[in-house]
Scaffold this motif. Sequence first.
Motif, PDB file in Angstrom:
ATOM      1  N   SER A  32     -11.351   9.364  -0.032  1.00  0.00           N
ATOM      2  CA  SER A  32     -10.013   8.988  -0.493  1.00  0.00           C
ATOM      3  C   SER A  32      -9.640   9.657  -1.815  1.00  0.00           C
ATOM      4  O   SER A  32      -8.456   9.695  -2.166  1.00  0.00           O
ATOM      5  CB  SER A  32      -9.945   7.465  -0.654  1.00  0.00           C
ATOM      6  N   LEU A  33     -10.619  10.172  -2.547  1.00  0.00           N
ATOM      7  CA  LEU A  33     -10.358  10.793  -3.850  1.00  0.00           C
ATOM      8  C   LEU A  33     -10.410  12.305  -3.806  1.00  0.00           C
ATOM      9  O   LEU A  33     -10.281  12.964  -4.834  1.00  0.00           O
ATOM     10  CB  LEU A  33     -11.377  10.280  -4.876  1.00  0.00           C
ATOM     11  N   LYS A  34     -10.611  12.891  -2.622  1.00  0.00           N
ATOM     12  CA  LYS A  34     -10.696  14.349  -2.497  1.00  0.00           C
ATOM     13  C   LYS A  34      -9.322  14.962  -2.247  1.00  0.00           C
ATOM     14  O   LYS A  34      -8.510  14.408  -1.507  1.00  0.00           O
ATOM     15  CB  LYS A  34     -11.650  14.721  -1.358  1.00  0.00           C
ATOM     16  N   GLY A  35      -9.110  16.113  -2.874  1.00  0.00           N
ATOM     17  CA  GLY A  35      -7.856  16.828  -2.685  1.00  0.00           C
ATOM     18  C   GLY A  35      -7.800  17.542  -1.347  1.00  0.00           C
ATOM     19  O   GLY A  35      -8.791  17.626  -0.614  1.00  0.00           O
ATOM     20  N   THR A  53      -8.451  13.460  -7.165  1.00  0.00           N
ATOM     21  CA  THR A  53      -7.022  13.146  -7.178  1.00  0.00           C
ATOM     22  C   THR A  53      -6.771  11.739  -6.634  1.00  0.00           C
ATOM     23  O   THR A  53      -7.544  11.231  -5.811  1.00  0.00           O
ATOM     24  CB  THR A  53      -6.230  14.163  -6.339  1.00  0.00           C
ATOM     25  N   PHE A  54      -5.676  11.131  -7.123  1.00  0.00           N
ATOM     26  CA  PHE A  54      -5.221   9.833  -6.599  1.00  0.00           C
ATOM     27  C   PHE A  54      -4.003  10.006  -5.693  1.00  0.00           C
ATOM     28  O   PHE A  54      -3.373   9.013  -5.306  1.00  0.00           O
ATOM     29  CB  PHE A  54      -4.859   8.890  -7.756  1.00  0.00           C
ATOM     30  N   GLU A  55      -3.674  11.259  -5.361  1.00  0.00           N
ATOM     31  CA  GLU A  55      -2.487  11.519  -4.553  1.00  0.00           C
ATOM     32  C   GLU A  55      -2.574  10.888  -3.163  1.00  0.00           C
ATOM     33  O   GLU A  55      -1.545  10.555  -2.567  1.00  0.00           O
ATOM     34  CB  GLU A  55      -2.260  13.027  -4.424  1.00  0.00           C
ATOM     35  N   ASN A  56      -3.785  10.725  -2.648  1.00  0.00           N
ATOM     36  CA  ASN A  56      -3.926  10.114  -1.318  1.00  0.00           C
ATOM     37  C   ASN A  56      -3.458   8.660  -1.333  1.00  0.00           C
ATOM     38  O   ASN A  56      -2.852   8.183  -0.368  1.00  0.00           O
ATOM     39  CB  ASN A  56      -5.381  10.186  -0.856  1.00  0.00           C
ATOM     40  N   TYR A  57      -3.727   7.956  -2.432  1.00  0.00           N
ATOM     41  CA  TYR A  57      -3.310   6.562  -2.540  1.00  0.00           C
ATOM     42  C   TYR A  57      -1.789   6.456  -2.682  1.00  0.00           C
ATOM     43  O   TYR A  57      -1.152   5.627  -2.012  1.00  0.00           O
ATOM     44  CB  TYR A  57      -3.997   5.897  -3.735  1.00  0.00           C
ATOM     45  N   THR A  58      -1.226   7.260  -3.565  1.00  0.00           N
ATOM     46  CA  THR A  58       0.233   7.212  -3.728  1.00  0.00           C
ATOM     47  C   THR A  58       0.928   7.721  -2.471  1.00  0.00           C
ATOM     48  O   THR A  58       1.986   7.216  -2.086  1.00  0.00           O
ATOM     49  CB  THR A  58       0.656   8.065  -4.943  1.00  0.00           C
ATOM     50  N   GLY A  59       0.319   8.711  -1.816  1.00  0.00           N
ATOM     51  CA  GLY A  59       0.918   9.269  -0.601  1.00  0.00           C
ATOM     52  C   GLY A  59       0.983   8.263   0.531  1.00  0.00           C
ATOM     53  O   GLY A  59       2.026   8.079   1.156  1.00  0.00           O
ATOM     54  N   VAL A  60      -0.148   7.591   0.790  1.00  0.00           N
ATOM     55  CA  VAL A  60      -0.174   6.625   1.898  1.00  0.00           C
ATOM     56  C   VAL A  60       0.676   5.404   1.557  1.00  0.00           C
ATOM     57  O   VAL A  60       1.258   4.771   2.453  1.00  0.00           O
ATOM     58  CB  VAL A  60      -1.632   6.215   2.213  1.00  0.00           C
ATOM     59  N   TRP A  61       0.794   5.067   0.273  1.00  0.00           N
ATOM     60  CA  TRP A  61       1.606   3.926  -0.133  1.00  0.00           C
ATOM     61  C   TRP A  61       3.085   4.181   0.161  1.00  0.00           C
ATOM     62  O   TRP A  61       3.819   3.253   0.534  1.00  0.00           O
ATOM     63  CB  TRP A  61       1.400   3.666  -1.614  1.00  0.00           C
ATOM     64  N   HIS A  62       3.526   5.435   0.002  1.00  0.00           N
ATOM     65  CA  HIS A  62       4.928   5.768   0.236  1.00  0.00           C
ATOM     66  C   HIS A  62       5.211   6.142   1.688  1.00  0.00           C
ATOM     67  O   HIS A  62       6.356   6.029   2.137  1.00  0.00           O
ATOM     68  CB  HIS A  62       5.359   6.924  -0.679  1.00  0.00           C
ATOM     69  N   LYS A  63       4.210   6.589   2.418  1.00  0.00           N
ATOM     70  CA  LYS A  63       4.423   7.017   3.796  1.00  0.00           C
ATOM     71  C   LYS A  63       4.556   5.844   4.767  1.00  0.00           C
ATOM     72  O   LYS A  63       5.298   5.923   5.744  1.00  0.00           O
ATOM     73  CB  LYS A  63       3.270   7.924   4.244  1.00  0.00           C
ATOM     74  N   ILE A 247      -6.125   7.971   5.604  1.00  0.00           N
ATOM     75  CA  ILE A 247      -6.765   6.867   6.318  1.00  0.00           C
ATOM     76  C   ILE A 247      -7.813   6.203   5.430  1.00  0.00           C
ATOM     77  O   ILE A 247      -7.920   4.975   5.378  1.00  0.00           O
ATOM     78  CB  ILE A 247      -7.400   7.372   7.633  1.00  0.00           C
ATOM     79  N   ALA A 248      -8.607   7.016   4.725  1.00  0.00           N
ATOM     80  CA  ALA A 248      -9.626   6.481   3.811  1.00  0.00           C
ATOM     81  C   ALA A 248      -8.976   5.707   2.672  1.00  0.00           C
ATOM     82  O   ALA A 248      -9.432   4.617   2.300  1.00  0.00           O
ATOM     83  CB  ALA A 248     -10.489   7.619   3.265  1.00  0.00           C
ATOM     84  N   ALA A 249      -7.888   6.249   2.115  1.00  0.00           N
ATOM     85  CA  ALA A 249      -7.199   5.569   1.018  1.00  0.00           C
ATOM     86  C   ALA A 249      -6.615   4.237   1.487  1.00  0.00           C
ATOM     87  O   ALA A 249      -6.717   3.218   0.792  1.00  0.00           O
ATOM     88  CB  ALA A 249      -6.093   6.464   0.465  1.00  0.00           C
ATOM     89  N   GLY A 250      -6.014   4.232   2.673  1.00  0.00           N
ATOM     90  CA  GLY A 250      -5.475   2.986   3.215  1.00  0.00           C
ATOM     91  C   GLY A 250      -6.559   1.952   3.463  1.00  0.00           C
ATOM     92  O   GLY A 250      -6.363   0.752   3.226  1.00  0.00           O
ATOM     93  N   SER A 251      -7.719   2.401   3.919  1.00  0.00           N
ATOM     94  CA  SER A 251      -8.834   1.482   4.162  1.00  0.00           C
ATOM     95  C   SER A 251      -9.340   0.874   2.857  1.00  0.00           C
ATOM     96  O   SER A 251      -9.642  -0.331   2.806  1.00  0.00           O
ATOM     97  CB  SER A 251      -9.973   2.213   4.873  1.00  0.00           C
ATOM     98  N   ILE A 252      -9.442   1.675   1.819  1.00  0.00           N
ATOM     99  CA  ILE A 252      -9.902   1.174   0.524  1.00  0.00           C
ATOM    100  C   ILE A 252      -8.921   0.153  -0.041  1.00  0.00           C
ATOM    101  O   ILE A 252      -9.316  -0.899  -0.550  1.00  0.00           O
ATOM    102  CB  ILE A 252     -10.105   2.338  -0.475  1.00  0.00           C
ATOM    103  N   ILE A 253      -7.620   0.443   0.083  1.00  0.00           N
ATOM    104  CA  ILE A 253      -6.603  -0.503  -0.396  1.00  0.00           C
ATOM    105  C   ILE A 253      -6.721  -1.834   0.331  1.00  0.00           C
ATOM    106  O   ILE A 253      -6.579  -2.908  -0.274  1.00  0.00           O
ATOM    107  CB  ILE A 253      -5.194   0.094  -0.208  1.00  0.00           C
ATOM    108  N   SER A 254      -7.021  -1.787   1.629  1.00  0.00           N
ATOM    109  CA  SER A 254      -7.118  -3.025   2.409  1.00  0.00           C
ATOM    110  C   SER A 254      -8.362  -3.835   2.055  1.00  0.00           C
ATOM    111  O   SER A 254      -8.407  -5.042   2.297  1.00  0.00           O
ATOM    112  CB  SER A 254      -7.135  -2.693   3.909  1.00  0.00           C
TER     113      SER A 254
END
Length: 280
Positions: A32-35, A53-63, A247-254
């Motif tokens: 989830s932290l890899k570019g 990068t944290f772009e995966n978290y912000t990206g999945v949050w907005h998508k 998908i990894a970022a969304g799983s971590i958030i959950s």
Amino acid sequence: MKKNFAKLITHTILIIVSIMSIFPFVWLISTSLKGSGENIFAYPPIMIPQDFTFENYTGVWHKVNLLGYFINSMIVAAGTVLLNLILSSLAAYPLARMEFRGKKITFFAILATIMIPFQAIMLPVYLITIKLHLIDSVNNLAGYIGLIIPFAVSAFGIFLMRQAFLSIPREMEEAAIVDGCNVFQIFWKVLLPMVKPSLAVLAIFTFIGSWGEFLWPSIILTKESMYTLPVGVNNLQGMFSSNWRYIAAGSIISIIPIIIFFLSMQRYFISGENEGAIKG
């Protein structure tokens, strides 16, 4: 010497098993932290992101509507936990503190339901839910009720609370009767405050089970706006099949709410588990 060697072997095995158990979670965080420029499927696995990068978290949050999924999961989990605490305690109290005909048969019949997996009764429960119009196509409130009711009480919860009530000395109950308390007052004002650790344990297990429930919501939900987090995160595989970082970022958030809830209740966890094993 032999004892030390046995301890060394035991601890070595436990460390290896622990590393094997935690590896998928660590790999998920790393992914989830890899570019976008990193190969997440490299072999051997690269655990430390080189393009952090944290772009995966912000990206999945907005998508996707993760906030909506989160709110739905919180409503369902909170309702399930609240009903489990109330109904399991009410069912366990007479099984622990009262004498009536068929008490043991009733208790063992409740325990026997633990051996029945939910998948075995899922079809009749689904048909009942449809007949009662407890689905989100009717309205959102009905959808929440349909998600909560099948898990509103559990045999495990009744067993845990019964064991907790059994551990309380009879003298406490007798003293309350002398002071003029009725049965409900004894339950609510005397016994229930004394089993708070067991209530916390039941709340933790119920919250984790409800928050991670995927099968039942995926079957009964028809509107995406009603998706819980597990269903919503699973939906990412269809929307971003090539972007495993999202998908990894969304799983971590959950997972974060489960960790927070457990940490907030952990001081009761050990004492509550021990309470359930004191008396049978």
